[in-house]
Design an enzyme around this catalytic site. Structure first.
Site, mmCIF file in Angstrom:
data_model
loop_
_atom_site.group_PDB
_atom_site.id
_atom_site.type_symbol
_atom_site.label_atom_id
_atom_site.label_comp_id
_atom_site.label_asym_id
_atom_site.label_seq_id
_atom_site.Cartn_x
_atom_site.Cartn_y
_atom_site.Cartn_z
ATOM 1 N N ASP A 44 1.054 -0.693 0.091
ATOM 2 C CA ASP A 44 0.081 0.072 -0.263
ATOM 3 C C ASP A 44 0.903 1.182 -0.347
ATOM 4 O O ASP A 44 0.856 2.091 1.085
ATOM 5 C CB ASP A 44 -0.743 -0.630 1.379
ATOM 6 N N GLU B 236 -11.121 0.901 -2.185
ATOM 7 C CA GLU B 236 -10.290 0.739 -1.013
ATOM 8 C C GLU B 236 -8.877 1.978 -1.330
ATOM 9 O O GLU B 236 -8.917 2.391 -2.793
ATOM 10 C CB GLU B 236 -10.436 -0.189 -0.692
#
Length: 502
Positions: free
Chosen positions: A30, A195
């Site tokens: 991420d 997301e």
């Protein structure tokens, strides 16, 4: 602990003005990046490992060095025990009002903020901005009118929602949100998760970049609107499209001082974790087009090789891996497997050595030991070795070299009656053993293609003597496999003893 070879096992900079992907062949999940002047700073998820929120620095988005961690330990006391898959999920890093800001979630507690004036210096204690179970992936935005916002997603495992992006007004100092705000993007709930939102503004357009489709199989979406409140139109801008790069998404759009744009994202590579790729970006009709060979709909394909942002410099630079233990501090590449204590290790008690003190492990189960000292796999193939010495009068003390993942594997050493007993332990089962008399041992790990591992010894008679069978490394919960060292005791009443590493 040192690589057996002196050269770094994966170097993205090709030395000819080009680079190869991945630019980080290591588990920096991420990733998010911010540019300040001509410097780039990257942070990533760290889950249950501490120190957390690694800070990497680059001048060209290809060559990276670790310069700090923004988080010493996780705030909740339950992280004193190993919590696989919990902890710090996808963060955002920004520079605003003369300081760096990292907003990050722990999905069981809420959304947090830490700040620093120098990313390589001290970061503030985490401040809880918004409490709530299932709130994830926050990103701040300060608009031209001085108003501030926080956008975030939801974890379906906690909130029962995984298809919505929520925008909330926020105090400009990041201390709190100022109301419920609104859901600005919602997709069909039958589709895989949406997301990791990042909010940008360019040429009067508000852009939300967000991955969809799942970690291993997804794609990158861009949403845009003339109003931050929406409505937003959607475009898919990057997907696998027949390449070898699965799930190319979740990352950072970042510009250069010269006005070029790039996209940093991860690829889920199973046991190696979520490794980091760099894609060129061009703008067309006020849409960012990412990668190469866009199809009729503007969906790009990931590149494996491309020209660099900067052709020269003091390169190559790569994240640290080797540690001679000659400093008074641990190298930035090291992380513990849970919240850590300062007295778990020492450099002062024996010069040129790292001394680890034991932590109690019931039945020697190191999977639950928070004092595993680990680092990420740095490439698909590499070698590691370390010298270990254990006092002979602590029969309950175990120490060694570990490959950490869902299935823990270790070359476990005990020093009993003047002899070292070595066992290859996989998921608590002994699959090979050796006894020998020696003042110290050189433990060695060889990782081959596909993550096949061999553990053994370097001895005077042979550079590598394998103990037990080969085995595959396995990923952990949301993280790649790691390699490192440990020291535990099976006697809850005797915390004495140590292991020295060099």
């Amino acid at each position: 602990m040192n690589p057996a070879a002196h050269s770094y096992p994966w170097v993205p900079d090709q030395g000819d003005g080009t680079y190869r992907n991945p630019v980080l062949h290591a588990d920096y999940s991420d990733p998010d990046v911010v540019r300040v002047g001509s410097d780039y700073f990257l942070t990533s998820s760290s889950f249950n490992c501490t120190p957390g929120l690694p800070i990497l620095h680059s001048r060209d988005l290809v060559n990276w060095r670790i310069v700090n961690h923004a988080l010493k330990n996780l705030s909740h006391p339950r992280y004193s025990e190993v919590q696989p898959g919990h902890g710090v999920w996808a963060p955002s890093i920004r520079h605003h009002d003369g300081k760096f800001w990292i907003f990050f979630p722990t999905p069981d507690e809420g959304l947090y903020l830490t700040t620093a004036t120098d990313p390589a210096g001290d970061w503030s204690a985490p401040h809880l901005v918004l409490a709530g179970k299932g709130l994830i992936d926050p990103c701040p935005f300060w608009d031209d009118d001085g108003k501030a916002y926080l956008i975030h997603a939801y974890a379906g495992s906690r909130a029962g929602i995984r298809n919505k992006l929520h925008l909330r007004p926020m105090a400009p100092d990041g201390s709190r949100t100022l109301g419920k705000g609104k859901v600005v993007i919602e997709i069909d709930p039958s589709l895989p998760a949406l997301e990791g939102p990042k909010l940008h503004k360019r040429s009067g357009w508000y852009y939300i970049s967000a991955p969809a489709g799942g970690v291993a199989t997804g794609w990158q979406c861009i949403f845009r609107s003339r109003s931050i409140q929406g409505p937003y139109e959607e475009k898919t801008v990057l997907a696998q499209r027949g390449s070898a790069i699965n799930g190319p998404h979740q990352g950072a759009l970042v510009d250069t001082p010269d006005g070029d744009w790039w996209f940093i994202h991860f690829q889920d590579k199973d046991l190696y974790g979520r490794i980091v790729h760099l894609q060129p970006v061009r703008w067309e009709d006020d849409w960012p087009l990412i990668g190469e060979a866009q199809d009729e709909a503007g969906v790009g394909r990931p590149v494996l090789h491309h020209r660099k942002l900067l052709p020269g410099g003091d390169f190559p630079a790569v994240p640290q891996d080797s540690d001679e233990f000659e400093s008074e501090t641990l190298g930035f590449q090291w992380q513990w497997h849970g919240n850590h204590e300062a007295d778990w290790h020492s450099f002062s008690e024996r010069g040129g050595h790292l001394r680890l003190r034991p932590h109690f492990a019931l039945n020697g189960n190191i999977a639950k030991a928070p004092n595993l000292l680990l680092q990420k796999f740095p490439a698909s193939e590499f070698e590691v070795e370390t010298r270990i010495e254990i006092p002979h009068d602590h029969a309950s003390l175990h120490s060694g070299l570990v490959v950490a993942g869902e299935n823990m594997a270790a070359l476990d050493a005990q020093h009993i009656d003047g002899k070292y007993r070595l066992s290859l332990m996989i998921s608590g089962e002994s699959l090979g053993a050796l006894e020998l008399a020696a003042p110290s041992l050189i433990l060695k790990l060889k990782v081959g293609g596909g993550g096949v591992c061999r553990l053994g010894l370097a001895m005077s008679e042979t550079p590598f003597y394998q103990i037990g069978p080969s085995f595959p490394a396995t990923p952990g919960r949301w993280i790649g496999a790691k390699v490192g060292i440990y020291c535990v005791t099976t006697d809850v009443l005797d915390p004495s003893g140590y292991a020295d590493f060099a």
